[in-house]
Write a protein that holds these residues in place. Structure first.
Motif, mmCIF file in Angstrom:
data_model
loop_
_atom_site.group_PDB
_atom_site.id
_atom_site.type_symbol
_atom_site.label_atom_id
_atom_site.label_comp_id
_atom_site.label_asym_id
_atom_site.label_seq_id
_atom_site.Cartn_x
_atom_site.Cartn_y
_atom_site.Cartn_z
ATOM 1 N N ILE A 196 3.398 31.110 -29.135
ATOM 2 C CA ILE A 196 3.845 29.989 -28.302
ATOM 3 C C ILE A 196 4.931 30.437 -27.336
ATOM 4 N N LEU A 197 5.819 31.327 -27.779
ATOM 5 C CA LEU A 197 6.856 31.855 -26.892
ATOM 6 C C LEU A 197 6.223 32.614 -25.728
ATOM 7 N N ALA A 198 5.217 33.435 -26.017
ATOM 8 C CA ALA A 198 4.531 34.159 -24.944
ATOM 9 C C ALA A 198 3.902 33.189 -23.953
ATOM 10 N N LEU A 199 3.306 32.122 -24.466
ATOM 11 C CA LEU A 199 2.682 31.130 -23.593
ATOM 12 C C LEU A 199 3.722 30.401 -22.735
ATOM 13 N N VAL A 200 4.865 30.096 -23.323
ATOM 14 C CA VAL A 200 5.920 29.402 -22.582
ATOM 15 C C VAL A 200 6.392 30.228 -21.389
ATOM 16 N N THR A 201 6.407 31.548 -21.549
ATOM 17 C CA THR A 201 6.873 32.404 -20.446
ATOM 18 C C THR A 201 5.980 32.304 -19.227
ATOM 19 N N ILE A 202 4.751 31.810 -19.387
ATOM 20 C CA ILE A 202 3.870 31.628 -18.236
ATOM 21 C C ILE A 202 3.576 30.142 -17.991
ATOM 22 N N GLY A 203 4.443 29.294 -18.534
ATOM 23 C CA GLY A 203 4.386 27.882 -18.220
ATOM 24 C C GLY A 203 3.366 27.074 -18.984
ATOM 25 N N ILE A 204 2.932 27.560 -20.145
ATOM 26 C CA ILE A 204 1.929 26.859 -20.936
ATOM 27 C C ILE A 204 2.555 26.359 -22.229
ATOM 28 N N SER A 205 2.392 25.085 -22.516
ATOM 29 C CA SER A 205 2.858 24.498 -23.763
ATOM 30 C C SER A 205 1.728 24.513 -24.778
ATOM 31 N N ALA A 206 2.047 24.824 -26.024
ATOM 32 C CA ALA A 206 1.030 24.863 -27.077
ATOM 33 C C ALA A 206 1.549 24.195 -28.337
ATOM 34 N N SER A 207 0.630 23.639 -29.101
ATOM 35 C CA SER A 207 0.973 22.997 -30.368
ATOM 36 C C SER A 207 0.943 24.012 -31.500
ATOM 37 N N LEU A 208 1.856 23.869 -32.448
ATOM 38 C CA LEU A 208 1.918 24.748 -33.609
ATOM 39 C C LEU A 208 1.302 24.070 -34.827
ATOM 40 N N PHE A 209 0.475 24.808 -35.549
ATOM 41 C CA PHE A 209 -0.002 24.367 -36.859
ATOM 42 C C PHE A 209 0.884 25.045 -37.902
ATOM 43 N N PRO A 210 1.914 24.369 -38.410
ATOM 44 C CA PRO A 210 2.893 25.020 -39.281
ATOM 45 C C PRO A 210 2.311 25.614 -40.563
ATOM 46 N N GLY A 211 1.387 24.908 -41.216
ATOM 47 C CA GLY A 211 0.831 25.418 -42.464
ATOM 48 C C GLY A 211 -0.055 26.625 -42.283
ATOM 49 N N SER A 212 -0.700 26.707 -41.126
ATOM 50 C CA SER A 212 -1.533 27.838 -40.726
ATOM 51 C C SER A 212 -2.549 28.244 -41.793
ATOM 52 N N TRP A 213 -2.945 29.520 -41.773
ATOM 53 C CA TRP A 213 -4.019 29.960 -42.658
ATOM 54 C C TRP A 213 -3.641 29.855 -44.133
ATOM 55 N N SER A 214 -2.367 30.023 -44.452
ATOM 56 C CA SER A 214 -1.956 29.950 -45.857
ATOM 57 C C SER A 214 -2.224 28.568 -46.433
ATOM 58 N N GLN A 215 -2.100 27.534 -45.634
ATOM 59 C CA GLN A 215 -2.426 26.176 -46.085
ATOM 60 C C GLN A 215 -3.931 25.949 -46.066
ATOM 61 N N TYR A 216 -4.561 26.329 -44.966
ATOM 62 C CA TYR A 216 -5.996 26.076 -44.813
ATOM 63 C C TYR A 216 -6.803 26.781 -45.904
ATOM 64 N N SER A 217 -6.493 28.045 -46.164
ATOM 65 C CA SER A 217 -7.271 28.828 -47.126
ATOM 66 C C SER A 217 -7.017 28.403 -48.567
ATOM 67 N N SER A 218 -5.942 27.653 -48.790
ATOM 68 C CA SER A 218 -5.634 27.167 -50.136
ATOM 69 C C SER A 218 -6.319 25.846 -50.450
ATOM 70 N N ASP A 219 -6.939 25.234 -49.441
ATOM 71 C CA ASP A 219 -7.589 23.941 -49.614
ATOM 72 C C ASP A 219 -9.077 24.148 -49.908
ATOM 73 N N PRO A 220 -9.527 23.874 -51.136
ATOM 74 C CA PRO A 220 -10.930 24.139 -51.492
ATOM 75 C C PRO A 220 -11.930 23.267 -50.741
ATOM 76 N N THR A 221 -11.465 22.224 -50.085
ATOM 77 C CA THR A 221 -12.386 21.363 -49.343
ATOM 78 C C THR A 221 -12.684 21.903 -47.933
ATOM 79 N N ARG A 222 -11.971 22.947 -47.528
ATOM 80 C CA ARG A 222 -12.172 23.518 -46.197
ATOM 81 C C ARG A 222 -13.127 24.699 -46.274
ATOM 82 N N THR A 223 -13.937 24.867 -45.231
ATOM 83 C CA THR A 223 -14.910 25.956 -45.192
ATOM 84 C C THR A 223 -14.537 26.940 -44.077
ATOM 85 N N PRO A 224 -14.022 28.107 -44.432
ATOM 86 C CA PRO A 224 -13.616 29.074 -43.409
ATOM 87 C C PRO A 224 -14.834 29.646 -42.683
#
Length: 230
Positions: A196-224
């Motif tokens: 996101i910092l790299a994107l900000v340097t060129i004027g682009i705003s981005a949303s952060l997914f705080p839990g990221s892969w560690s959260q997603y991969s821990s959820d058995p209902t999700r299909t990677p």
């Protein structure tokens, strides 16, 4: 990182969840930050930790926050000296808020309508390697965008023109990018802040997914997804 820039880890929140707003505000005062302070952050890990601190301070409403490009290595290469004495800050008086930068949750990440960037190493994205989290692969629809590609060999961010080309190849353009158009995740929400910092340097705003892969991969209902394609 573990004590002040993150909350308590859990399968439901990830390895480095965001700290509680009250706890982070108290930490910022311990660091000596005042309402008119300009904060410069550096580290020795190619800005990965510094970007997390930058993101949190911006998320908490502090506007004058910078990251030292190239970190401690750039400082020493430039011939500047280092101090070995402990510095004890006089407590500051800054009053911080929260929710000033866009975030997305696990459901929003999985169905993200724009460009979702995976900031991890490519082998983790494909599922060829997963040294940390419960399952290998990536969030379906995400594009591989390793954070290491934001930097040159000297550990400094690429110049804006090079970053614009890099992200344009992923379908992210400075004239179109916005928090609803671009999202970022990584292993635990730390490296994504660097993206996101790299994107900000060129004027682009981005949303952060705080839990990221560690959260997603821990959820058995999700299909990677696995492999080289989204």
């Amino acid at each position: 990182m573990e004590r002040e820039l993150s909350g308590k880890p859990s399968a439901g929140a990830g390895r480095h969840p965001l700290p509680a707003a009250r706890d982070f505000a108290a930490a910022a005062q311990r660091w000596g930050i005042n309402p008119d302070s300009e904060v410069v952050i550096y580290d020795g890990t190619r800005a990965l930790a510094a970007a997390r601190a930058w993101w949190l301070l911006r998320h908490a409403g502090l506007s004058k926050v910078r990251v030292l490009n190239g970190g401690l290595d750039a400082w020493t290469r430039a011939g500047y000296s280092l101090d070995i004495e402990e510095v004890k800050a006089r407590p500051g008086s800054v009053e911080l808020g929260w929710d000033k930068l866009p975030v997305i949750d696990i459901d929003e990440a999985e169905g993200f309508p724009g460009v979702l960037l995976d900031a991890r190493a490519f082998e983790r994205y494909t599922g060829a390697s997963e040294p940390i989290d419960p399952r290998a692969g990536h969030i379906p629809g995400a594009l591989s965008s390793p954070t290491t590609e934001n930097l040159g060999a000297d550990g400094r961010f690429l110049d804006p023109e090079a970053l614009e080309v890099r992200f344009a190849q992923l379908g992210v353009h400075a004239t179109e990018g916005g928090a609803g158009a671009v999202g970022a995740y990584c292993g635990s929400g730390v490296t994504a802040a660097h993206q996101i910092l790299a994107l900000v340097t060129i004027g682009i705003s981005a949303s952060l997914f705080p839990g990221s892969w560690s959260q997603y991969s821990s959820d058995p209902t999700r299909t990677p997804a696995t492999g080289q394609t989204p």
